[in-house]
Every structure is written in C-alpha cells, then in structure tokens.
Design a protein around this motif. Structure first.
Motif, PDB file in Angstrom:
ATOM      1  N   CYS A 153       0.833  -1.213   0.000  1.00  0.00           N
ATOM      2  CA  CYS A 153       0.000   0.000   0.000  1.00  0.00           C
ATOM      3  C   CYS A 153       0.863   1.256   0.000  1.00  0.00           C
ATOM      4  CB  CYS A 153      -0.924   0.012   1.227  1.00  0.00           C
ATOM      5  SG  CYS A 153      -2.195  -1.255   1.176  1.00  0.00           S
ATOM      6  N   TYR A 154       1.937   1.230   0.778  1.00  0.00           N
ATOM      7  CA  TYR A 154       2.825   2.394   0.839  1.00  0.00           C
ATOM      8  C   TYR A 154       3.473   2.623  -0.529  1.00  0.00           C
ATOM      9  CZ  TYR A 154       6.090   5.848   2.515  1.00  0.00           C
ATOM     10  OH  TYR A 154       6.765   7.028   2.684  1.00  0.00           O
ATOM     11  N   LYS A 192       1.114   4.206  -2.956  1.00  0.00           N
ATOM     12  CA  LYS A 192       0.963   5.654  -2.751  1.00  0.00           C
ATOM     13  C   LYS A 192       2.190   6.409  -3.255  1.00  0.00           C
ATOM     14  CE  LYS A 192       0.104   9.327   0.543  1.00  0.00           C
ATOM     15  NZ  LYS A 192       0.145   9.804   1.920  1.00  0.00           N
ATOM     16  N   HIS A 193       3.372   5.788  -3.152  1.00  0.00           N
ATOM     17  CA  HIS A 193       4.629   6.426  -3.601  1.00  0.00           C
ATOM     18  C   HIS A 193       5.308   5.506  -4.617  1.00  0.00           C
ATOM     19  CE1 HIS A 193       4.348   9.237  -0.206  1.00  0.00           C
ATOM     20  NE2 HIS A 193       4.021   8.193   0.524  1.00  0.00           N
ATOM     21  N   THR A 242      -0.003   8.109  -8.268  1.00  0.00           N
ATOM     22  CA  THR A 242      -0.128   6.882  -7.462  1.00  0.00           C
ATOM     23  C   THR A 242      -0.471   5.747  -8.411  1.00  0.00           C
ATOM     24  OG1 THR A 242      -2.518   7.066  -7.156  1.00  0.00           O
ATOM     25  CG2 THR A 242      -1.129   8.180  -5.514  1.00  0.00           C
ATOM     26  N   LEU A 256      -4.273   1.955   3.904  1.00  0.00           N
ATOM     27  CA  LEU A 256      -4.450   3.115   3.011  1.00  0.00           C
ATOM     28  C   LEU A 256      -5.079   4.281   3.765  1.00  0.00           C
ATOM     29  CD1 LEU A 256      -5.547   1.248  -0.232  1.00  0.00           C
ATOM     30  CD2 LEU A 256      -3.450   2.574   0.047  1.00  0.00           C
ATOM     31  N   CYS A 306      -4.339   7.720   1.882  1.00  0.00           N
ATOM     32  CA  CYS A 306      -4.348   7.476   0.431  1.00  0.00           C
ATOM     33  C   CYS A 306      -5.722   6.953   0.022  1.00  0.00           C
ATOM     34  CB  CYS A 306      -3.264   6.464   0.075  1.00  0.00           C
ATOM     35  SG  CYS A 306      -3.121   6.188  -1.693  1.00  0.00           S
ATOM     36  N   SER A 307      -6.292   7.553  -1.004  1.00  0.00           N
ATOM     37  CA  SER A 307      -7.677   7.192  -1.365  1.00  0.00           C
ATOM     38  C   SER A 307      -7.776   6.238  -2.559  1.00  0.00           C
ATOM     39  CB  SER A 307      -8.479   8.464  -1.668  1.00  0.00           C
ATOM     40  OG  SER A 307      -7.848   9.159  -2.736  1.00  0.00           O
TER      41      SER A 307
END
Length: 318
Positions: free
Chosen positions: A72-73, A76-77, A95, A113, A118-119
């Motif tokens: 998930c991280y 996002k990045h 993303t 998330l 983070c959506s």
C-alpha cells in the motif's frame, strides 16, 4: 472510477454470430510489437501514465499484514520523490491505480491506506480465484464479504467450463449474480483466456461478460500457463469497441499476468491508444495487473533522470 456498466439483455444472436479472423489478428499483434517506441521525455511521460494504471498486486499464499502494508505504501509512492521532482511532476499526485489482494487481506489494505491518507481503491479477487470451480453459493458469499470489508473493486473469475461448452446464457446469468453481489463495487471479469480454447471463444465470452454488466474485462488470473498476450488483447479490445459502438457503454480493459518490463508497458499503452483511443488511456478504463512491472518502470525512469542504471539498493521495492 467512471460510470458503471448497467448491462443489457442477453443477445445470443450477437454472441453466436461473432467470429475472429485469426491470421489477421496475429498479423496485427506482430505489427504492434515491432513499432518504434517513444523516446526520452515522451517515454518518461508514457511510463508515468502506465504507473497510474497499474493495479499493484500481491496474490501469494504467504501474504501477511506487513507485506500488504508495504504494498500500500508503494502504491501511494510508486516512484521516488526526488525522481518526480527532477521530472517536475511532483505536483501531479502520481499513485498506482489500485491495490489488488486476496479477499482475506482486504481489511489490512483498507486500514493501511486509511492510515497513510491514500484514497486509491482496494481491489479484491473473489469467486474461487483462480479456478472459479467452487460452488456458486460460496463464490457469491466471497464477493459479498470482500465488499463488506471495504473492497471497492472486485475481480471475479468466470467458470471457464460454461464458455468452453458454449453455455452463454448460463454464463451471463452467473455474471449477473456476481454483479448484483458487488453492489456499488466495480466489477472486473477475468476470462482466463489461456483456458478458453479459441480466439472466437474469447470474443464471445467478452461480449457475454459485458452484456452482464462487467465494468472491466480482464485477460487472466496470472495463474494460468498462458496469460496476457497481444492477440487475445486485440480480440478483447475490439469486443469492447463493438460493444461501445452498439450500446454507447464504455467498458474498461485489464491485461494481467506476465507483464514485467517497461518496454512491454509501452506496447500495451500504444495498443490501447490505437484500438480504443485516448479516452481509454487512464485508470478509469485501463489497468495493468502486475507485481514486478513497477520495479522495471522505476529503474527506467531513474536511468532517464540520472543517465545511469540504479543499483539494487537505490530503489526500495514494495
């Protein structure tokens, strides 16, 4: 994600009339792979677009809360911040398109998330993935549970037996039931193309899935011996195009399985651009199911920015 596919009445005449000219499709697939690709800044721009269309996926027997957290991280990045700054795109909020996990890991992904602000959507595979051979009642229950746990996209697998034996009405009805069980979650229908026997069958299964209300059609589970191939993709995107021309409904496309290199990602993007047009070149209507592709794209972007290839420790992996 864009508007839902409301589905249409089953049109058996349309399905049974569908035929695929295999030699022509194979010629087109050959041609698309030999095309010169874009270079330099254009290539970097296309690769960043590909990043936004990736469903970053982990579907392993040893998935744990901690590797879901890392996934998930990374979603996002997806690209290192300093590389985005050098390309002057740090403000674009790049993303991945979604995080894709087993239904038992949906809560972990949703929670993570939320914590990292983070959506992006969580997609869950369901319906007896990858074989689709568990009883219908169990498969429907799995969809409902994944939605309850917070999945906003469900990747279902069809029962390949129904497609192989030409039981299009039964297949249509089954997918309609899955669509119902998804509620507000978007439904991606995995055809398992390596197990459908012929390109004509792939075209017919694509039509049946779209008629039943699939928001996306997806090539494969990534667990078959044959996964996303260009001939199959051409057949599926042309089914999407024909469905759009006849109904005005846009259905998305997701190749999955075996897509590992940045170079391949560029071929997939150009195929979509040429066959469906620019409107499909975004995460609303195009996704790539992949786990290792992002690493290669990030390496290529690193090379574009610095002029050298990254050492293994330069790019933290998901």
């Amino acid at each position: 994600m864009s508007g839902r596919n409301p589905g249409i009445e089953l049109d058996l005449a349309w399905i049974s009339k569908a035929q695929v000219n295999q030699p022509a499709v194979l010629r087109r697939a050959e041609q698309i792979q030999t095309r010169r690709t874009v270079k330099k800044d254009w290539q970097a721009a296309w690769l960043l677009r590909a990043v936004t269309c990736i469903d970053l996926t982990t579907l392993s027997g040893d998935d744990t809360p901690s590797n879901i957290h890392r996934l998930c991280y990374k979603a996002k990045h997806p690209i290192r911040d300093d590389l985005l700054q050098k390309l002057k795109v740090e403000d674009l909020g790049i993303t991945n398109g979604a995080v894709c996990v087993y239904s038992a890991r949906v809560q972990d992904a949703v929670q993570t998330l939320k914590e990292i602000g983070c959506s992006i959507p969580v997609a869950s595979v369901a319906t007896g993935f990858p074989a689709g051979q568990t009883p219908l009642k169990t498969r429907l229950e799995e969809v409902r549970m994944a939605v309850e746990d917070g999945a906003s996209e469900i990747d279902i697998v069809i029962n390949r037996t129904l497609a192989l034996t030409g039981q299009w009405e039964a297949l249509y009805k089954e997918i309609c039931l899955f669509r119902q069980a998804c509620g507000d979650a978007h439904m991606k229908t995995i055809l398992g193309i390596g197990e459908l026997g012929s390109l004509t069958n792939v075209y017919r299964a694509s039509l049946a899935a779209m008629m039943a209300g699939s928001d996306f059609i997806k090539t494969s589970t990534g667990k078959e011996s044959v996964n996303a191939t260009y001939p199959v993709a051409i057949v599926m995107v042309r089914a999407i195009r024909e469905f759009y021309w006849k109904t005005g409904i846009k259905v998305g496309f997701k190749p999955a399985g075996g897509i590992r290199s940045a170079k391949e990602a560029l071929v997939w993007l150009s195929l979509i651009k040429e066959e469906l047009g620019d409107e499909w070149l975004n995460a609303e209507l195009f996704r790539i199911g992949a786990s290792s592709l992002l690493g290669d794209i990030e390496r290529q972007i690193y090379h574009h920015v610095t002029g050298r290839y990254a050492a293994h420790h330069d790019l933290p992996m998901a």
